[in-house]
Write a protein that holds these residues in place. Sequence first.
Motif, PDB file in Angstrom:
ATOM      1  N   CYS A 188       0.930  -1.102   0.091  1.00  0.00           N
ATOM      2  CA  CYS A 188       0.145  -0.009  -0.124  1.00  0.00           C
ATOM      3  C   CYS A 188       0.982   1.314  -0.094  1.00  0.00           C
ATOM      4  CB  CYS A 188      -0.903  -0.091   1.253  1.00  0.00           C
ATOM      5  SG  CYS A 188      -2.117  -1.178   1.276  1.00  0.00           S
ATOM      6  N   PHE A 189       0.717   2.067  -0.889  1.00  0.00           N
ATOM      7  CA  PHE A 189       1.406   3.230  -1.254  1.00  0.00           C
ATOM      8  C   PHE A 189       0.583   4.400  -0.636  1.00  0.00           C
ATOM      9  CE2 PHE A 189       4.762   2.190  -4.605  1.00  0.00           C
ATOM     10  CZ  PHE A 189       5.553   1.621  -3.673  1.00  0.00           C
ATOM     11  N   ALA A 190      -0.672   4.273  -1.290  1.00  0.00           N
ATOM     12  CA  ALA A 190      -1.523   5.371  -1.226  1.00  0.00           C
ATOM     13  C   ALA A 190      -2.473   5.667   0.092  1.00  0.00           C
ATOM     14  CB  ALA A 190      -2.544   5.696  -2.533  1.00  0.00           C
ATOM     15  N   GLU A 191      -2.852   6.793   0.344  1.00  0.00           N
ATOM     16  CA  GLU A 191      -3.748   7.098   1.663  1.00  0.00           C
ATOM     17  C   GLU A 191      -4.908   6.305   1.559  1.00  0.00           C
ATOM     18  OE1 GLU A 191      -1.119  10.464   0.635  1.00  0.00           O
ATOM     19  OE2 GLU A 191      -2.502   9.320  -0.636  1.00  0.00           O
ATOM     20  N   ASP A 192      -5.675   6.465   0.437  1.00  0.00           N
ATOM     21  CA  ASP A 192      -7.214   5.743   0.519  1.00  0.00           C
ATOM     22  C   ASP A 192      -7.017   4.141   0.627  1.00  0.00           C
ATOM     23  OD1 ASP A 192      -8.019   8.079   0.506  1.00  0.00           O
ATOM     24  OD2 ASP A 192      -8.859   8.316  -1.564  1.00  0.00           O
ATOM     25  N   THR A 193      -5.874   3.490   0.180  1.00  0.00           N
ATOM     26  CA  THR A 193      -6.035   2.111   0.021  1.00  0.00           C
ATOM     27  C   THR A 193      -5.954   1.682   1.375  1.00  0.00           C
ATOM     28  OG1 THR A 193      -4.412   2.605  -1.882  1.00  0.00           O
ATOM     29  CG2 THR A 193      -4.526   0.271  -0.977  1.00  0.00           C
ATOM     30  N   LEU A 194      -5.294   2.410   2.488  1.00  0.00           N
ATOM     31  CA  LEU A 194      -5.166   1.948   3.680  1.00  0.00           C
ATOM     32  C   LEU A 194      -6.458   1.852   4.369  1.00  0.00           C
ATOM     33  CD1 LEU A 194      -1.907   4.164   4.918  1.00  0.00           C
ATOM     34  CD2 LEU A 194      -1.898   1.655   4.476  1.00  0.00           C
ATOM     35  N   ASP A 195      -7.435   2.773   4.022  1.00  0.00           N
ATOM     36  CA  ASP A 195      -8.865   2.717   4.592  1.00  0.00           C
ATOM     37  C   ASP A 195      -9.401   1.221   4.079  1.00  0.00           C
ATOM     38  OD1 ASP A 195      -9.184   5.366   6.092  1.00  0.00           O
ATOM     39  OD2 ASP A 195      -8.534   5.918   4.164  1.00  0.00           O
ATOM     40  N   GLN A 196      -9.112   1.014   2.836  1.00  0.00           N
ATOM     41  CA  GLN A 196      -9.738  -0.150   2.216  1.00  0.00           C
ATOM     42  C   GLN A 196      -9.358  -1.344   2.667  1.00  0.00           C
ATOM     43  OE1 GLN A 196      -8.500  -1.720  -1.607  1.00  0.00           O
ATOM     44  NE2 GLN A 196     -10.439  -1.177  -2.325  1.00  0.00           N
ATOM     45  N   VAL A 197      -7.939  -1.581   2.878  1.00  0.00           N
ATOM     46  CA  VAL A 197      -7.492  -2.514   3.539  1.00  0.00           C
ATOM     47  C   VAL A 197      -7.828  -2.985   4.980  1.00  0.00           C
ATOM     48  CG1 VAL A 197      -5.664  -3.001   1.666  1.00  0.00           C
ATOM     49  CG2 VAL A 197      -5.081  -1.993   3.989  1.00  0.00           C
ATOM     50  N   LEU A 198      -7.771  -1.798   5.771  1.00  0.00           N
ATOM     51  CA  LEU A 198      -7.964  -1.863   7.156  1.00  0.00           C
ATOM     52  C   LEU A 198      -9.651  -2.266   7.230  1.00  0.00           C
ATOM     53  CD1 LEU A 198      -6.629   1.245   8.563  1.00  0.00           C
ATOM     54  CD2 LEU A 198      -6.012  -1.064   9.174  1.00  0.00           C
ATOM     55  N   ASP A 199     -10.630  -1.626   6.394  1.00  0.00           N
ATOM     56  CA  ASP A 199     -11.943  -2.089   6.335  1.00  0.00           C
ATOM     57  C   ASP A 199     -11.867  -3.642   6.214  1.00  0.00           C
ATOM     58  OD1 ASP A 199     -12.791   0.241   6.913  1.00  0.00           O
ATOM     59  OD2 ASP A 199     -13.110   0.736   4.812  1.00  0.00           O
ATOM     60  N   ALA A 200     -10.924  -4.249   5.379  1.00  0.00           N
ATOM     61  CA  ALA A 200     -11.228  -5.554   4.663  1.00  0.00           C
ATOM     62  C   ALA A 200     -10.595  -6.648   6.152  1.00  0.00           C
ATOM     63  CB  ALA A 200     -10.180  -5.905   3.666  1.00  0.00           C
ATOM     64  N   GLY A 201      -9.867  -6.020   6.864  1.00  0.00           N
ATOM     65  CA  GLY A 201      -9.384  -6.852   7.993  1.00  0.00           C
ATOM     66  C   GLY A 201      -8.158  -7.476   7.836  1.00  0.00           C
ATOM     67  N   ILE A 202      -7.176  -6.520   7.168  1.00  0.00           N
ATOM     68  CA  ILE A 202      -5.954  -6.831   6.776  1.00  0.00           C
ATOM     69  C   ILE A 202      -5.177  -7.310   8.105  1.00  0.00           C
ATOM     70  CG2 ILE A 202      -4.751  -4.911   6.867  1.00  0.00           C
ATOM     71  CD1 ILE A 202      -4.590  -7.026   3.905  1.00  0.00           C
ATOM     72  N   ASP A 203      -4.099  -8.148   7.839  1.00  0.00           N
ATOM     73  CA  ASP A 203      -3.098  -8.310   8.936  1.00  0.00           C
ATOM     74  C   ASP A 203      -1.957  -7.674   9.058  1.00  0.00           C
ATOM     75  OD1 ASP A 203      -4.713 -10.907  10.089  1.00  0.00           O
ATOM     76  OD2 ASP A 203      -4.594 -11.225   7.840  1.00  0.00           O
ATOM     77  N   CYS A 204      -1.475  -7.231   7.975  1.00  0.00           N
ATOM     78  CA  CYS A 204      -0.143  -6.330   8.014  1.00  0.00           C
ATOM     79  C   CYS A 204      -0.107  -5.571   6.845  1.00  0.00           C
ATOM     80  CB  CYS A 204       0.983  -7.353   7.763  1.00  0.00           C
ATOM     81  SG  CYS A 204       2.647  -6.572   7.928  1.00  0.00           S
ATOM     82  N   VAL A 205       0.413  -4.334   6.964  1.00  0.00           N
ATOM     83  CA  VAL A 205       0.347  -3.356   5.482  1.00  0.00           C
ATOM     84  C   VAL A 205       2.064  -3.131   5.230  1.00  0.00           C
ATOM     85  CG1 VAL A 205       0.090  -1.102   4.864  1.00  0.00           C
ATOM     86  CG2 VAL A 205      -1.631  -2.307   6.207  1.00  0.00           C
ATOM     87  N   GLU A 206       2.514  -3.404   4.126  1.00  0.00           N
ATOM     88  CA  GLU A 206       3.764  -3.007   3.896  1.00  0.00           C
ATOM     89  C   GLU A 206       3.757  -1.564   3.032  1.00  0.00           C
ATOM     90  OE1 GLU A 206       5.706  -5.949   4.047  1.00  0.00           O
ATOM     91  OE2 GLU A 206       3.786  -6.592   4.770  1.00  0.00           O
ATOM     92  N   HIS A 207       5.068  -0.846   3.476  1.00  0.00           N
ATOM     93  CA  HIS A 207       5.396   0.431   3.012  1.00  0.00           C
ATOM     94  C   HIS A 207       4.400   1.500   3.706  1.00  0.00           C
ATOM     95  CE1 HIS A 207       7.052  -1.833  -0.105  1.00  0.00           C
ATOM     96  NE2 HIS A 207       5.721  -2.020  -0.540  1.00  0.00           N
ATOM     97  N   ALA A 208       2.996   1.637   3.680  1.00  0.00           N
ATOM     98  CA  ALA A 208       2.276   2.687   4.373  1.00  0.00           C
ATOM     99  C   ALA A 208       2.458   3.911   4.174  1.00  0.00           C
ATOM    100  CB  ALA A 208       2.048   2.065   5.648  1.00  0.00           C
ATOM    101  N   THR A 209       3.085   4.131   3.162  1.00  0.00           N
ATOM    102  CA  THR A 209       3.474   5.698   2.845  1.00  0.00           C
ATOM    103  C   THR A 209       2.195   6.735   2.931  1.00  0.00           C
ATOM    104  OG1 THR A 209       3.440   5.186   0.445  1.00  0.00           O
ATOM    105  CG2 THR A 209       5.727   5.039   1.539  1.00  0.00           C
ATOM    106  N   GLY A 210       1.243   6.265   2.867  1.00  0.00           N
ATOM    107  CA  GLY A 210      -0.003   7.112   2.971  1.00  0.00           C
ATOM    108  C   GLY A 210      -0.433   7.250   4.222  1.00  0.00           C
ATOM    109  N   LEU A 211       0.240   6.802   5.220  1.00  0.00           N
ATOM    110  CA  LEU A 211      -0.496   7.046   6.403  1.00  0.00           C
ATOM    111  C   LEU A 211      -0.785   8.361   7.047  1.00  0.00           C
ATOM    112  CD1 LEU A 211      -0.604   4.699   8.570  1.00  0.00           C
ATOM    113  CD2 LEU A 211       1.413   5.477   9.500  1.00  0.00           C
ATOM    114  N   LEU A 212      -2.065   8.535   7.329  1.00  0.00           N
ATOM    115  CA  LEU A 212      -2.188   9.772   8.157  1.00  0.00           C
ATOM    116  C   LEU A 212      -2.972   9.661   9.367  1.00  0.00           C
ATOM    117  CD1 LEU A 212      -4.592  10.857   4.894  1.00  0.00           C
ATOM    118  CD2 LEU A 212      -2.369  11.629   5.354  1.00  0.00           C
TER     119      LEU A 212
END
Length: 360
Positions: A188-212
Amino acid sequence: MAGIIHFRGPVLAAPDQVRHGLWSVDGRLTFRRPAAPPDRVLDGWVLPGFADAHCHIGLGPAGPVEPAVAREQALADLNAGTLLVRDAGSPADTRWMQGGRDFPVLIRAGRHVARTRRYLRGFAEEVEPEGLVEAVRKQARDGDGWVKLVGDWIDRSVGDLAPSFPAAVVRDAVQAAHDEGARVTAHCFAEDTLDQVLDAGIDCVEHATGLLPRHLPRFVEQGVPIVPTLINIATFPDIAAQADSRFPRYAAHMHALFERRLERVAEAHAAGVRIFAGTDAGSVIRHGRIADEILALHSAGLPMEAALDAACWAVRRWLGADGLEEGARADVVVCREDPRAVPETITDLEHVVLGGRMVR
């Protein structure tokens, strides 16, 4: 036979716990002095072997590599003190490396799963949304308890980063992996993608450069760690420069993500988000750079104890691997000085011991 090794120096059993008197007996650690004399005595500060939580053994710039090249990659990691690798996606079958005798202990994630023509050519199993769930099930069965999704990439039709798959499909795919007993991580690079994967119940995020700031409480509440791969994020300016003439919006976005990379990691750490060290070696990043990633986390604001924890004790617990405990597998690195006080000592290890066997 591995024999007996006496680790005579201070033993960092945890970031803030120093013990004395550690031995490896036939490949297993013990704090009880054996009756027989040691075959070797090693001096220095003792730590668990480093873990690289985002590494790609078997992957090169053009896709899968020959076994001989994969072997060189693994040995470069091994000699740098990386004794545990969570593979974060590889198109090569590296099961022949497993067993932890000649190479780092390897936890495979199978192949990346990406959107058709929305990732680096030759790297991933590429599917359209209707094929995502089945592709994830396949990789869950093929790996060692992990699946790697490509959560976002440039969408040339909009000229910027965009999620790879619809949110509902990502939720179904994550649930499918969980049903198979696997955890899911996502690029995940982008901001909105983080919302999507967190909503999905992801177990880990790589890079997370869009963290807000809005994301931080969710990462903490859901217990989702990030693997920032800072030495790879250092390549963003070059990526942006190559894209600027055709995709200026994307290039500006990548520059912005790069500019705040260190602040984001520091903010995540301060908020209590778990952070683990990963190099992203295997494409443009050469293998054997775990020390550089640990030092990059330290430069981003993590105390050295926390930066070491990201590559030693905490990450091993997260991956279900031994640390420096009684009866643990003897995967150990030895530093000349206390790495908490002299961080650079991790770049020139005194000794590396894999399963009770001297590597260097």
